[in-house]
Design an enzyme around this catalytic site. Structure first.
Site, PDB file in Angstrom:
ATOM      1  N   TRP A   1     -86.472 -24.988 -18.877  1.00 48.65           N
ATOM      2  CA  TRP A   1     -87.303 -25.009 -19.744  1.00 48.65           C
ATOM      3  C   TRP A   1     -88.180 -26.200 -20.685  1.00 48.65           C
ATOM      4  O   TRP A   1     -89.251 -26.745 -20.753  1.00 48.65           O
ATOM      5  CB  TRP A   1     -88.474 -24.009 -20.111  1.00 48.65           C
ATOM      6  CG  TRP A   1     -88.837 -23.654 -21.403  1.00 48.65           C
ATOM      7  CD1 TRP A   1     -91.101 -23.608 -20.508  1.00 48.65           C
ATOM      8  CD2 TRP A   1     -89.212 -23.498 -22.158  1.00 48.65           C
ATOM      9  NE1 TRP A   1     -91.745 -23.663 -21.867  1.00 48.65           N
ATOM     10  CE2 TRP A   1     -91.139 -23.709 -22.665  1.00 48.65           C
ATOM     11  CE3 TRP A   1     -88.668 -22.634 -23.101  1.00 48.65           C
ATOM     12  CZ2 TRP A   1     -91.094 -22.999 -24.301  1.00 48.65           C
ATOM     13  CZ3 TRP A   1     -89.020 -21.971 -24.297  1.00 48.65           C
ATOM     14  CH2 TRP A   1     -90.446 -22.306 -24.910  1.00 48.65           C
TER      15      TRP A   1
ATOM     16  N   GLY B   1     -82.065 -24.830 -12.161  1.00 48.14           N
ATOM     17  CA  GLY B   1     -82.992 -23.883 -13.187  1.00 48.14           C
ATOM     18  C   GLY B   1     -84.481 -23.460 -12.822  1.00 48.14           C
ATOM     19  O   GLY B   1     -84.580 -25.118 -12.744  1.00 48.14           O
ATOM     20  N   PHE B   2     -85.321 -22.974 -13.025  1.00 51.75           N
ATOM     21  CA  PHE B   2     -85.670 -23.061 -13.931  1.00 51.75           C
ATOM     22  C   PHE B   2     -86.207 -21.195 -15.077  1.00 51.75           C
ATOM     23  O   PHE B   2     -86.564 -20.731 -15.016  1.00 51.75           O
ATOM     24  CB  PHE B   2     -87.825 -23.128 -13.716  1.00 51.75           C
ATOM     25  CG  PHE B   2     -88.833 -23.196 -14.220  1.00 51.75           C
ATOM     26  CD1 PHE B   2     -88.924 -24.398 -15.253  1.00 51.75           C
ATOM     27  CD2 PHE B   2     -89.552 -22.179 -14.930  1.00 51.75           C
ATOM     28  CE1 PHE B   2     -89.735 -24.774 -15.964  1.00 51.75           C
ATOM     29  CE2 PHE B   2     -90.408 -22.021 -15.942  1.00 51.75           C
ATOM     30  CZ  PHE B   2     -90.342 -23.376 -15.945  1.00 51.75           C
ATOM     31  N   GLY B   3     -84.667 -21.740 -16.200  1.00 58.14           N
ATOM     32  CA  GLY B   3     -84.966 -20.304 -16.929  1.00 58.14           C
ATOM     33  C   GLY B   3     -85.289 -20.845 -18.086  1.00 58.14           C
ATOM     34  O   GLY B   3     -85.621 -21.707 -18.317  1.00 58.14           O
ATOM     35  N   ASN B   4     -84.716 -20.057 -19.264  1.00 57.09           N
ATOM     36  CA  ASN B   4     -84.669 -20.815 -20.922  1.00 57.09           C
ATOM     37  C   ASN B   4     -84.288 -22.476 -20.923  1.00 57.09           C
ATOM     38  O   ASN B   4     -85.463 -22.664 -21.381  1.00 57.09           O
ATOM     39  CB  ASN B   4     -84.478 -19.324 -21.577  1.00 57.09           C
ATOM     40  CG  ASN B   4     -84.121 -19.594 -22.752  1.00 57.09           C
ATOM     41  OD1 ASN B   4     -83.743 -20.482 -23.742  1.00 57.09           O
ATOM     42  ND2 ASN B   4     -85.611 -18.843 -23.868  1.00 57.09           N
ATOM     43  N   VAL B   5     -83.199 -22.070 -20.687  1.00 60.65           N
ATOM     44  CA  VAL B   5     -82.960 -23.638 -20.772  1.00 60.65           C
ATOM     45  C   VAL B   5     -83.573 -25.056 -20.321  1.00 60.65           C
ATOM     46  O   VAL B   5     -83.799 -25.683 -20.324  1.00 60.65           O
ATOM     47  CB  VAL B   5     -81.428 -23.535 -20.950  1.00 60.65           C
ATOM     48  CG1 VAL B   5     -80.669 -24.862 -21.085  1.00 60.65           C
ATOM     49  CG2 VAL B   5     -80.731 -22.543 -21.226  1.00 60.65           C
TER      50      VAL B   5
ATOM     51  N   ASP C   1     -78.649 -14.723 -23.376  1.00 58.94           N
ATOM     52  CA  ASP C   1     -78.209 -15.168 -22.971  1.00 58.94           C
ATOM     53  C   ASP C   1     -78.761 -14.614 -21.165  1.00 58.94           C
ATOM     54  O   ASP C   1     -79.914 -14.729 -21.357  1.00 58.94           O
ATOM     55  CB  ASP C   1     -76.221 -15.425 -22.718  1.00 58.94           C
ATOM     56  CG  ASP C   1     -76.058 -15.958 -21.984  1.00 58.94           C
ATOM     57  OD1 ASP C   1     -75.566 -17.773 -21.924  1.00 58.94           O
ATOM     58  OD2 ASP C   1     -74.782 -15.276 -20.685  1.00 58.94           O
TER      59      ASP C   1
ATOM     60  N   LYS D   1     -68.557 -13.321 -27.343  1.00 60.90           N
ATOM     61  CA  LYS D   1     -69.700 -13.289 -25.581  1.00 60.90           C
ATOM     62  C   LYS D   1     -69.779 -11.694 -25.439  1.00 60.90           C
ATOM     63  O   LYS D   1     -68.968 -10.504 -25.617  1.00 60.90           O
ATOM     64  CB  LYS D   1     -69.394 -14.148 -25.073  1.00 60.90           C
ATOM     65  CG  LYS D   1     -70.101 -14.529 -23.694  1.00 60.90           C
ATOM     66  CD  LYS D   1     -71.429 -16.065 -24.441  1.00 60.90           C
ATOM     67  CE  LYS D   1     -72.505 -15.579 -23.263  1.00 60.90           C
ATOM     68  NZ  LYS D   1     -73.205 -16.926 -23.829  1.00 60.90           N
TER      69      LYS D   1
HETATM   70  P1  NDP Z   1     -82.317 -17.630 -17.744  1.00 60.43           P
HETATM   71  O1  NDP Z   1     -81.441 -15.700 -16.711  1.00 60.43           O
HETATM   72  O2  NDP Z   1     -83.500 -17.881 -18.857  1.00 60.43           O
HETATM   73  O3  NDP Z   1     -82.146 -18.787 -16.536  1.00 60.43           O
HETATM   74  C1  NDP Z   1     -81.613 -19.090 -14.929  1.00 60.43           C
HETATM   75  C2  NDP Z   1     -81.807 -19.727 -14.053  1.00 60.43           C
HETATM   76  O4  NDP Z   1     -80.510 -19.741 -13.211  1.00 60.43           O
HETATM   77  C3  NDP Z   1     -83.153 -18.944 -13.337  1.00 60.43           C
HETATM   78  O5  NDP Z   1     -84.054 -19.703 -13.098  1.00 60.43           O
HETATM   79  C4  NDP Z   1     -82.076 -18.555 -11.906  1.00 60.43           C
HETATM   80  O6  NDP Z   1     -82.897 -18.808 -11.329  1.00 60.43           O
HETATM   81  C5  NDP Z   1     -80.745 -19.934 -11.745  1.00 60.43           C
HETATM   82  N1  NDP Z   1     -80.171 -19.651 -10.851  1.00 60.43           N
HETATM   83  C6  NDP Z   1     -79.460 -18.761 -10.961  1.00 60.43           C
HETATM   84  N2  NDP Z   1     -78.470 -18.833 -10.191  1.00 60.43           N
HETATM   85  C7  NDP Z   1     -79.053 -19.814  -9.676  1.00 60.43           C
HETATM   86  C8  NDP Z   1     -78.160 -20.712  -8.670  1.00 60.43           C
HETATM   87  N3  NDP Z   1     -76.709 -20.038  -7.873  1.00 60.43           N
HETATM   88  N4  NDP Z   1     -78.518 -21.492  -8.393  1.00 60.43           N
HETATM   89  C9  NDP Z   1     -79.796 -22.481  -9.240  1.00 60.43           C
HETATM   90  N5  NDP Z   1     -80.623 -21.661 -10.390  1.00 60.43           N
HETATM   91  C10 NDP Z   1     -79.535 -20.530 -10.449  1.00 60.43           C
HETATM   92  O7  NDP Z   1     -80.661 -18.160 -18.386  1.00 60.43           O
HETATM   93  P2  NDP Z   1     -80.478 -19.358 -19.542  1.00 60.43           P
HETATM   94  O8  NDP Z   1     -81.623 -20.384 -19.100  1.00 60.43           O
HETATM   95  O9  NDP Z   1     -80.800 -18.333 -20.783  1.00 60.43           O
HETATM   96  O10 NDP Z   1     -79.369 -19.520 -19.324  1.00 60.43           O
HETATM   97  C11 NDP Z   1     -78.678 -21.180 -18.419  1.00 60.43           C
HETATM   98  C12 NDP Z   1     -77.392 -21.070 -18.499  1.00 60.43           C
HETATM   99  O11 NDP Z   1     -77.624 -21.631 -20.124  1.00 60.43           O
HETATM  100  C13 NDP Z   1     -76.537 -20.304 -18.727  1.00 60.43           C
HETATM  101  O12 NDP Z   1     -75.471 -20.816 -18.363  1.00 60.43           O
HETATM  102  C14 NDP Z   1     -75.920 -20.053 -20.050  1.00 60.43           C
HETATM  103  O13 NDP Z   1     -75.302 -19.476 -20.861  1.00 60.43           O
HETATM  104  C15 NDP Z   1     -76.620 -21.292 -20.668  1.00 60.43           C
HETATM  105  N6  NDP Z   1     -77.011 -21.205 -22.704  1.00 60.43           N
HETATM  106  C16 NDP Z   1     -77.985 -20.677 -22.837  1.00 60.43           C
HETATM  107  C17 NDP Z   1     -78.556 -20.435 -24.315  1.00 60.43           C
HETATM  108  C18 NDP Z   1     -79.532 -20.245 -24.524  1.00 60.43           C
HETATM  109  O14 NDP Z   1     -79.979 -20.002 -25.405  1.00 60.43           O
HETATM  110  N7  NDP Z   1     -80.227 -18.864 -23.405  1.00 60.43           N
HETATM  111  C19 NDP Z   1     -77.927 -21.347 -25.229  1.00 60.43           C
HETATM  112  C20 NDP Z   1     -76.564 -21.995 -24.065  1.00 60.43           C
HETATM  113  C21 NDP Z   1     -75.864 -22.155 -22.971  1.00 60.43           C
HETATM  114  P3  NDP Z   1     -84.039 -17.004 -11.103  1.00 60.43           P
HETATM  115  O15 NDP Z   1     -84.304 -16.296 -12.136  1.00 60.43           O
HETATM  116  O16 NDP Z   1     -83.947 -16.907  -9.557  1.00 60.43           O
HETATM  117  O17 NDP Z   1     -82.167 -16.348 -10.233  1.00 60.43           O
END
Ligand code: NDP
Length: 445
Positions: free
Chosen positions: A241, A235-239, A164, A124
């Protein structure tokens, strides 16, 4: 072999790294019996060897902002274990990044990668750089500065980083570009690459898709399925979605998304155009949670709250570590949750996890349930090595098969006498055995 002594030695050696210690303790508690029953592990001192990273690289990253001001961040790569394959793991750009946090993630990654059935070691990396509010040019300069140092330690047969938090396709592109310029070779050193220069179809969706496939497998053990289930997602990030898309495809209704400032509850379900709208907000670097309620007035925003107070059948924590605590877990249990499947890494606190296990909830720990992302990265590496591209259907079918086999391995090693499957135990034991046996095969090196 005494767990308390091992942990107290580790605490002395790794002060100020609570997340790392938490992750190690959770794994050791579940594998200790296997180690005690198999003298070969104790004879090879596998526990002391497996909790120590092979290598920790820490470096200075200097870059200039658009106003000409020079900034300094710290970059890291933790190469944890390469017994079963080259190091593999994401890069995170977030102000909260610390060495301890990355050691926790690298340790977990070692076991997760082992579970995927693919030959990948664990690593990592990242930086305390905050991409929020930075211009495109600033992101590019930072990525180039980061790579100007990291390129020395990575390679397609050495260490293959990926994205990540804070590192998506754009950042991978800038880092890969710098690597290629410095090394003079175009090969699969990163995964999560752009589709027209070596990336795999389905990789962006893979972690979320895999998470929902894993939840579906867990539900099947109780004669249930995702169809018709109410699902809460954080959340609404990659995972998040990917999880939302697949949950909808399997007939569930997703009713929440969240951000650091609160969550949105949409009783009508978040699907189709609504997901596209969220993606638009995200792409324009805007806050996504509150504006959703302006566009869809049936939805409500709950400031400063987490989605775990909403009644649901399936909960998918997909945002960040320790985002679901004991109180949240109690809310979910009181509301009759059936299944909790972690899209994020360690989103549930140890107390929350204990409560789920105590109540025999179907609880999928991230190292199993979110392994679809890295598994598809492994599939991207295979395509790069073979110099061909698989179709989306081919990749997804392979991903689905991998998630099923991860589930099977968890059941094999985690089934208890009363028939309850402890997926924490199952995933830790399955991941451990493969890595530990490879270390023994390769001798003391
Ligand atoms: P992103 O940065 O795409 O998304 C993270 C999301 O979480 C965003 O919507 C962010 O909101 C939100 N967020 C951040 N802090 C908080 C909080 N305190 N409370 C609620 N929401 C919050 O990241 P990923 O989707 O890529 O990753 C998310 C998790 O999944 C991490 O733990 C990562 O290690 C894990 N993961 C990811 C993989 C991948 O393929 N991407 C693979 C395996 C695990 P905002 O944007 O508004 O800050």
């Amino acid at each position: 072999m005494n767990l308390e002594n091992i942990m107290s030695d580790l605490e002395k050696k790794n002060p100020g790294q609570p997340e790392f210690l938490q992750a190690v303790k959770e794994v050791l508690e579940t594998i200790i019996d296997v180690v005690r029953e198999n003298p070969k592990y104790e004879a090879a001192n596998i526990i002391d060897r497996i909790v120590e990273p092979d290598r920790v690289i820490s470096f200075k990253v200097q870059w200039m902002d658009d106003k000409g001001k020079v900034h300094v961040n710290r970059g890291y790569r933790v190469q944890f274990n390469n017994a079963i394959g080259p190091y593999k793991g994401g890069i995170r750009f977030h102000p909260s990044v610390t060495l301890g946090g990355l050691k926790f993630l690298g340790f977990e990654q070692t076991f997760k990668n082992s579970l995927t059935t693919l030959p990948m070691g664990g690593a990592k990396g990242g930086s305390d750089f905050d991409p929020k509010g930075k211009s495109n040019a600033e992101i590019m300069r930072f990525c180039q500065a980061f790579m100007a140092e990291l390129y020395k330690y990575v390679g397609p047969d050495t260490d293959i980083p990926a994205g990540d938090i804070g590192v998506g396709g754009r950042e991978i592109g800038y880092m890969f570009g710098m690597y290629k310029k410095l090394v003079g070779e175009h090969h699969g050193v990163f995964t999560g690459k752009g589709r027209n220069w070596g990336g795999s179809l389905i990789r962006p969706e893979a972690t979320g898709f895999g998470n929902v496939y894993f939840a579906e497998e867990m539900l099947k053990t109780r004669g249930e399925s995702m169809k018709g289930k109410i699902v809460t997602v954080s959340g609404f990030g990659n995972v998040s979605w990917g999880s939302i898309i697949k949950a909808n495809q399997l007939g569930a209704r997703v009713v929440t998304i969240s951000g650091p400032d609160g969550y949105v509850y949409d009783p009508d379900g978040i699907s189709g155009d609504k997901v596209d709208y969220l993606l638009e907000l995200r792409a324009s670097n805007q806050d996504i949670v509150k504006p959703y309620t302006y566009e869809y007035p049936n939805a409500q925003f709950f400031e400063g709250k987490r989605p775990w107070e909403v009644k649901c059948d399936v909960a998918l924590p997909c945002a960040i570590q320790n985002e679901l605590n004991l109180e949240d877990a109690q809310n979910l249990v009181n509301n009759g949750v059936l299944c909790v499947s972690e899209g994020a890494n360690m989103p549930c606190t140890p107390e929350a996890m204990e409560l789920f296990l105590e109540h025999k909830i179907l609880y999928g720990p991230g190292k199993a349930s979110n392994a679809g992302g890295v598994a598809t990265s492994g599939l991207e590496q295979t395509q790069n090595a073979m110099k061909l591209n698989w179709t989306a259907e081919e990749v997804e079918q392979k991903l689905h098969t991998i998630m099923k086999s991860i589930h099977e391995a968890c059941v094999k090693h985690g089934k208890e006498e009363d028939g309850f499957v402890n997926y924490v135990k199952g995933s830790n034991i399955a991941g451990f055995i493969k890595v530990a046996d490879a270390m023994i095969d390769q001798g003391v090196i």
